[in-house]
Design a protein around this motif. Structure first.
Motif, PDB file in Angstrom:
ATOM      1  N   ASP A 145       0.948  -1.038  -0.533  1.00  0.00           N
ATOM      2  CA  ASP A 145       0.048   0.389  -0.356  1.00  0.00           C
ATOM      3  C   ASP A 145       0.620   1.417   0.094  1.00  0.00           C
ATOM      4  OD1 ASP A 145      -2.264  -1.709   0.101  1.00  0.00           O
ATOM      5  OD2 ASP A 145      -2.815  -1.390   2.222  1.00  0.00           O
ATOM      6  N   GLU A 146       1.888   1.136   0.880  1.00  0.00           N
ATOM      7  CA  GLU A 146       3.027   2.855   0.956  1.00  0.00           C
ATOM      8  C   GLU A 146       3.476   2.639  -0.594  1.00  0.00           C
ATOM      9  OE1 GLU A 146       5.938   1.798   3.986  1.00  0.00           O
ATOM     10  OE2 GLU A 146       4.338   1.866   5.238  1.00  0.00           O
ATOM     11  N   GLN A 149       1.084   4.458  -3.026  1.00  0.00           N
ATOM     12  CA  GLN A 149       0.410   5.799  -2.886  1.00  0.00           C
ATOM     13  C   GLN A 149       2.162   6.165  -3.295  1.00  0.00           C
ATOM     14  OE1 GLN A 149       0.383   6.190   1.184  1.00  0.00           O
ATOM     15  NE2 GLN A 149      -1.625   5.085   1.562  1.00  0.00           N
ATOM     16  N   ARG A 153       1.349   9.204  -6.267  1.00  0.00           N
ATOM     17  CA  ARG A 153       1.977  10.438  -5.814  1.00  0.00           C
ATOM     18  C   ARG A 153       3.025  11.194  -7.125  1.00  0.00           C
ATOM     19  NH1 ARG A 153       2.530   9.011  -0.447  1.00  0.00           N
ATOM     20  NH2 ARG A 153       4.096   8.225  -0.588  1.00  0.00           N
TER      21      ARG A 153
END
Length: 261
Positions: A145-146, A149, A153
């Motif tokens: 998930d990180e 993200q 970005r």
């Protein structure tokens, strides 16, 4: 169970992960034989890159498993989840091994990213021996998930860059068109000025010709007036002939009449 019979994409991803695991195993075996600190550091960096690629592939594996969840039987779903857990556990074992070598080499852990976005940061990785399967799954999901993200970005930044580039290109196109119009207007003005200059020269030549004619006429009239004045003032001057159409003086006419009588 053969993954190819479940999903060809899963089988392909699993094969790529297996290739990376073999490369990691060979890389760590080679690392044990390297004594130079700088070479060991470079080798660790290469192994770190391979782990990042492996993490990305595991995330793709999990995505495909979720997509297939509704179309497979419970046994197949259990097999896929166990396979994912084993991949995560094996990857974390290599992460732990990498940490051990990095500590021995007295270098900063390459996974400890300053931004906190690296999925393999020292504070974010748990040893596989101290984690249950559920913890491994949860930890792997958090790492992925990180990563998602961070990718989102990055995509947003790329899109903003593309938008800025598009706006800049449009502005440059508008300025180019404006410059083209200005150049066309300058050409028109230059042509008009040349035409006006030519017309002024023609008018100047006509004026000069008219002045010459007027000057000649003035000289002729002045000459005629001068001759008339001289004839009137000195009628007996034989050097000046009589002008055609001009009557002779009165005294000469009287003399001619007397002689005829």
């Amino acid at each position: 169970m053969d993954l190819a019979s479940v999903n060809e994409e899963l089988a392909e991803i699993d094969g790529q992960i297996a290739d990376i695991f073999r490369a990691l195993q060979n890389g760590f075996q080679k690392l044990d034989k390297i004594k130079d600190a700088n070479r060991r550091s470079r080798q660790l960096e290469e192994l770190t890159d391979k782990m990042r690629d492996c993490k990305r592939l595991i995330k793709d594996f999990e995505r495909v498993v979720k997509d297939e969840a509704g179309s497979v039987d419970p046994n197949t779903s259990k097999f896929l989840n166990e396979r994912k857990q084993s991949l995560i556990k094996e990857l974390n074992s290599y992460v732990a091994l990498k940490k051990q070598h990095a500590s021995e080499n007295k270098r900063v852990d390459l996974f400890d990213a300053p931004s906190g976005e690296d999925a393999f940061g020292e504070e974010n990785v748990l040893l596989a021996s101290n984690m249950t399967n559920q913890q491994l799954m949860q930890h792997g999901d958090n790492l992925m998930d990180e990563t998602d993200q961070a990718l989102a970005r990055s995509k947003q930044t790329v899109q903003e860059t593309i938008n800025v580039g598009t706006e800049t290109a449009a502005a440059l196109k508008a300025q180019t068109e404006q410059m083209s119009r200005v150049v066309n207007e300058l050409d028109s003005i230059h042509f008009s000025m040349k035409k006006a200059s030519k017309l002024v020269k023609e008018i100047g030549r006509q004026v000069a010709t008219d002045r010459c004619i007027m000057g000649l006429l003035f000289l002729i009239v002045a000459g005629v007036i001068a001759v008339i004045i001289v004839k009137i003032v000195n009628p007996h001057n034989k050097d000046i002939p009589d002008l055609p159409g001009l009557a002779p003086p009165v005294s000469r006419r009287l003399l001619s009449i007397v002689e005829n009588k």
